[in-house]
Design a protein around this motif. Structure first.
Motif, PDB file in Angstrom:
ATOM      1  N   GLU A 182       6.124  -9.173  34.907  1.00  0.00           N
ATOM      2  CA  GLU A 182       6.445  -9.936  33.862  1.00  0.00           C
ATOM      3  C   GLU A 182       5.157 -10.897  33.333  1.00  0.00           C
ATOM      4  O   GLU A 182       4.874 -10.910  32.087  1.00  0.00           O
ATOM      5  N   ARG A 185      13.200 -18.871  41.383  1.00  0.00           N
ATOM      6  CA  ARG A 185      14.011 -18.139  41.889  1.00  0.00           C
ATOM      7  C   ARG A 185      14.600 -18.354  43.081  1.00  0.00           C
ATOM      8  O   ARG A 185      15.763 -18.070  43.301  1.00  0.00           O
ATOM      9  N   GLU A 238       2.880 -12.553  44.967  1.00  0.00           N
ATOM     10  CA  GLU A 238       3.171 -12.978  43.780  1.00  0.00           C
ATOM     11  C   GLU A 238       2.326 -13.880  43.139  1.00  0.00           C
ATOM     12  O   GLU A 238       2.094 -14.209  41.718  1.00  0.00           O
ATOM     13  N   LYS A 274       9.214  -7.805  40.071  1.00  0.00           N
ATOM     14  CA  LYS A 274       9.673  -8.171  38.564  1.00  0.00           C
ATOM     15  C   LYS A 274       8.980  -9.259  37.852  1.00  0.00           C
ATOM     16  O   LYS A 274       8.466  -9.215  37.001  1.00  0.00           O
ATOM     17  N   SER A 275       8.484 -10.119  38.814  1.00  0.00           N
ATOM     18  CA  SER A 275       7.779 -11.516  38.314  1.00  0.00           C
ATOM     19  C   SER A 275       6.496 -11.231  38.157  1.00  0.00           C
ATOM     20  O   SER A 275       5.822 -11.460  37.098  1.00  0.00           O
ATOM     21  N   TYR A 330      12.202  -6.895  45.076  1.00  0.00           N
ATOM     22  CA  TYR A 330      12.066  -6.552  43.755  1.00  0.00           C
ATOM     23  C   TYR A 330      11.998  -7.890  42.879  1.00  0.00           C
ATOM     24  O   TYR A 330      11.428  -7.693  41.808  1.00  0.00           O
ATOM     25  N   GLY A 331      12.584  -8.913  43.335  1.00  0.00           N
ATOM     26  CA  GLY A 331      12.281 -10.156  42.658  1.00  0.00           C
ATOM     27  C   GLY A 331      10.827 -10.268  42.395  1.00  0.00           C
ATOM     28  O   GLY A 331      10.322 -10.925  41.313  1.00  0.00           O
TER      29      GLY A 331
END
Length: 805
Positions: A28, A703, A72, A24-25, A20-21
């Protein structure tokens, strides 16, 4: 959005890589750049057949892609390129370059896409709009003024430009009269480009994606997959799930090697399932890889010697042991050979038929002292022997590495030691095995393949002469390091940059910046603003180009470009989004226009025809390297691309000996041996954050290391903090401990206690580049050694935050 802050948050992160990190990134940055819908549509085609190749790293483009073949950092790079923000003439009208010099790296690039060609006006200290033809005319005039000594000009390439652009660019430089063609490979994997040809006769790795499906053991050395090439985690996860073992070697326990949750797997996301990637991570000391690999090889050779002595194996290089065993009562050569087939440790048949230098290398390993190996590597004898055991019992072994090996004073020897280990058991040139150099920029490997090199012996100069009717220069050009040295001495007077942020990426930042300002001409072909543009020469031009993701419309219609992945496959790439500005020109068009303005007319070089139809450039590439690029136009768009032929994959060795070479290292520590163990001296390694790709900073949230709101930190071992009388969150200064008459310091870094080997510290690149001397580079490849920089850490006089990086 995470910006630089005077009140940063430093808190350990417990989550996995991916998960989920990552989701979310991704959300964003797409929102921040105003491309949530457009970016989402584009990402459906990223790294897909018929789509575009990611503008971030050079990881492979599979024939059978995942539903989303993205990661990501790849999404961040895409959003960064197709952003809705613009740096237009109104922006430059509002800001002088002196003012922009005080902007952070992040803020400069975050401002948006360049939209029009600009020229610096010394009266106003601003970039001002200029017509394309006027820009080319003056650039051509300046280059002609220096043409009596062409080596006064440097033609630099960042690693993102396509094969087509790169081919045209190297031809421009050579037709101008110079081999001054340094590129970003000089700063990262030049150690690979020097090491592998000496060892196995090719300049790139031998592994393919299919090898991941068959490997029993994967050694992962000096690379952070969660940040630098996250898509590789898919291959690692799949390998682990089918039973392969991954063993990591890295000073830090990077999260990508520890745990991965695939954000494209609904099941893993819903049930919180994670995959442990590495069964073990050995935290080798910074600069200790040669020692660690020596220990593994020593253990393997010792076990093989013992097997030979017991009659359980035969070794063609040990006739003394064979003769002794054959004279023993009851000895049977046939029985020994049969036993060896099942129980031998080294692959003696492979060594005898395919290698040279084994005897010398084996003796080096036998003589190596375990005490020194443990001291330099920071690893125990038992740990290294356990790795040797796992290696000896695996049939197919792959070794993957990154800049943690290459960016050392002995970076070439680091790479060659890893090759030595593979050669011991024949793990080159067979399925599921091989060496894998994970490159950075998306086409840095490809542009070398089409002639972006300062080394004349690596370019097909005779073929270029025959095709284009000019005499190419035959002397060596400058590397990144020597380009900087000659700028400082005043010998280099002009710098043309095809992408990149050279000033910020280079070592010895204050000295290089001062020299950059003294250039007569600086020309930047770029998509976004960076420090290498706001620091400039007497005559300075910004030439904004199309990005790879944008539709490139030329006289014959929309164009396709091509590039080479880290795994040596050539792929086509098709732009999907509308250009950021109608005033942009493509990289091939800009290169061609500079060439026509700076060079005498040459009817054999069809600059205009190439710009009109890029397939004609690819035809010229194939004519120049017929064996390498056979069928490029026809095959680059097929799933999986066009496979580059590599002799080493077939166990054909294009080396001087005609065999794969065991190359014995000359030093155990890959840094400066005189600094190892010196009182108060720590070995600095520079790091990239999770919110960064090379010099591009996407934000201030690392992170995985738990750092948010700042990049001005130094990661330290708790024992070193205590030994130096320091404390967590204290501000310190770093000073380089190399005597060359230049003082080098970086001030105001906050101490973060971290799991890093004693005697080592970590800090972010490029903020700590000022600590790296130009002379601190690999002895053979001249790769700047951004790792194992000897420094002292002292308490800062001002215990408060410095200016954010």
């Amino acid at each position: 959005m995470t910006k630089a802050s005077d009140t940063p948050r430093i808190k350990p992160y417990d989550g996995p890589s991916g998960g989920y990190g990552s989701v979310k990134s991704v959300a964003e940055i797409l929102t921040r750049e105003g491309v949530l819908l457009e970016g989402g549509e584009a990402l459906l085609h990223q790294n897909k057949p018929g789509g575009y190749m990611c503008v971030s790293c050079a990881w492979a483009k599979p024939a059978k892609p995942h539903p989303l073949e993205i990661c990501e950092n790849g999404v961040k790079a895409t959003a960064w390129e197709i952003t809705g923000k613009k740096v237009d003439p109104e922006f430059f009208q509002a800001h002088t370059l002196t003012e922009l010099e005080d902007w952070l790296d992040y803020r400069l690039e975050e401002a948006g896409r360049l939209t029009q060609p600009m020229r610096w006006n010394p009266q106003t200290d601003k970039y001002e709009p200029v017509a394309w033809e006027a820009a080319f005319e003056e650039i051509g005039r300046e280059l002609k003024a220096l043409s009596a000594d062409p080596d006064q000009v440097v033609f630099y390439a960042s690693g993102r430009a396509s094969l087509e652009t790169s081919y045209m660019y190297q031809l421009l430089a050579r037709a101008y009269g110079t081999n001054n063609l340094p590129d970003s490979s000089n700063m990262c994997h030049e150690s690979t480009s020097v090491a592998l040809p000496q060892s196995i006769g090719v300049s790139v790795g031998t592994v393919t994606l299919q090898d991941f499906e068959q490997a029993d053991l994967i050694l992962y050395v000096g690379h952070n997959p969660g940040t630098s090439s996250p898509r590789i985690l898919h291959q690692l996860q799949e390998a682990v799930k089918r039973g392969a073992t991954v063993i990591g070697f890295n000073p830090l326990r990077e999260r990508g090697l520890e745990r991965f949750k695939n954000p494209q797997s609904p099941r893993e996301m819903v049930v919180q399932q994670e995959t442990q990637i590495a069964s073990a991570i050995h935290q080798v000391r910074n600069g200790g890889d040669i020692a660690a690999l020596t220990g593994i090889c020593k253990a393997l050779i010792a076990a093989d010697d013992e097997a030979i002595a017991r009659g359980e194996a035969h070794g063609t290089d040990r006739p003394d042991l064979l003769a002794k065993t054959e004279n023993d009562a009851g000895f049977s050569m046939e029985a020994a050979a049969a036993s060896a087939a099942n129980r031998r440790v080294l692959d003696h048949d492979f060594i005898a038929e395919h290698t040279a230098g084994f005897v010398e290398f084996a003796e080096y390993c036998r003589r190596a002292d375990w005490g020194e190996i443990e001291q330099v590597s920071g690893l125990t004898r038992a740990a290294l022997q356990e790795v040797a055991h796992r290696y000896a019992t695996a049939d197919r072994v792959m070794a993957i590495y990154g800049m943690g090996l290459t960016q050392h004073v002995a970076g070439v020897e680091n790479v060659q030691m890893l090759v030595n280990l593979l050669l011991l058991r024949g793990n080159i040139g067979k399925a599921g095995a091989g060496i894998c150099a994970v490159r950075g920029h998306s086409n840095v490997q490809g542009q070398r393949t089409v002639g972006i090199t300062e080394k004349p012996e690596l370019a097909p100069l005779d073929q270029l002469k025959a095709m284009y009717g000019f005499e190419p220069p035959r002397h060596e050009g400058v590397t990144t390091v020597t380009a900087c040295e000659k700028m400082i001495s005043g010998e280099v007077k002009a710098f043309v940059a095809l992408g990149g942020n050279f000033v910020r990426a280079a070592p010895d930042l204050p000295r290089v910046e001062a020299a950059w300002r003294r250039l007569r001409l600086s020309v930047a072909i770029a998509t976004k603003l960076n420090r290498s543009h706001v620091v400039h020469g007497e005559v300075a031009y910004l030439l904004p180009c199309l990005g790879r993701i944008e539709i490139d419309e030329q006289a014959t219609g929309p164009q396709i470009v091509s590039m080479e992945s880290s795994l040596a496959h050539f792929h086509g790439s098709v732009g999907r989004v509308r250009p950021a500005s109608p005033h942009l020109r493509s990289e091939p068009a800009i290169v061609a226009a500079i060439a026509k303005a700076a060079l005498p007319p040459n009817p054999l070089i069809p600059w205009d025809a190439w710009v009109a139809d890029y397939s004609r450039v690819r035809t010229a590439i194939e004519e120049t390297w017929p064996a390498t690029f056979k069928g490029l136009n026809e095959k680059m768009m097929q799933p999986g691309g066009l496979t580059r032929p590599l002799a080493a994959r077939e166990r054909k060795w294009n080396t001087r000996s005609g065999k794969a070479n065991f190359i014995t290292p000359t030093q155990m520590f890959a840094g400066r041996p005189e600094s190892l163990g010196e009182a108060g001296v720590l070995q600095l390694l520079t790091l990239r954050s999770n919110d960064q790709f090379n010099t591009t900073v996407y934000g201030y949230h690392d992170r995985f290391r738990g750092v948010k709101g700042t990049r001005l930190v130094v990661f330290m071992n708790a024992a070193d903090i205590a030994d130096l009388g320091l404390a967590a969150d204290m501000f310190v200064d770093l000073e380089t401990v190399i005597e060359d008459g230049v003082s080098r310091t970086v001030q105001g870094l906050r101490i973060v206690p971290y799991d890093i080997p004693k005697g080592c510290i970590g800090a972010y690149y490029p903020e700590t580049n000022p600590l790296v001397p130009l002379g601190h580079h690999d002895k053979q490849a001249h790769t700047p050694a951004y790792k194992a920089v000897p420094v002292r850490v002292t308490r800062a006089e001002r215990q408060s935050p410095a200016r954010a990086g």
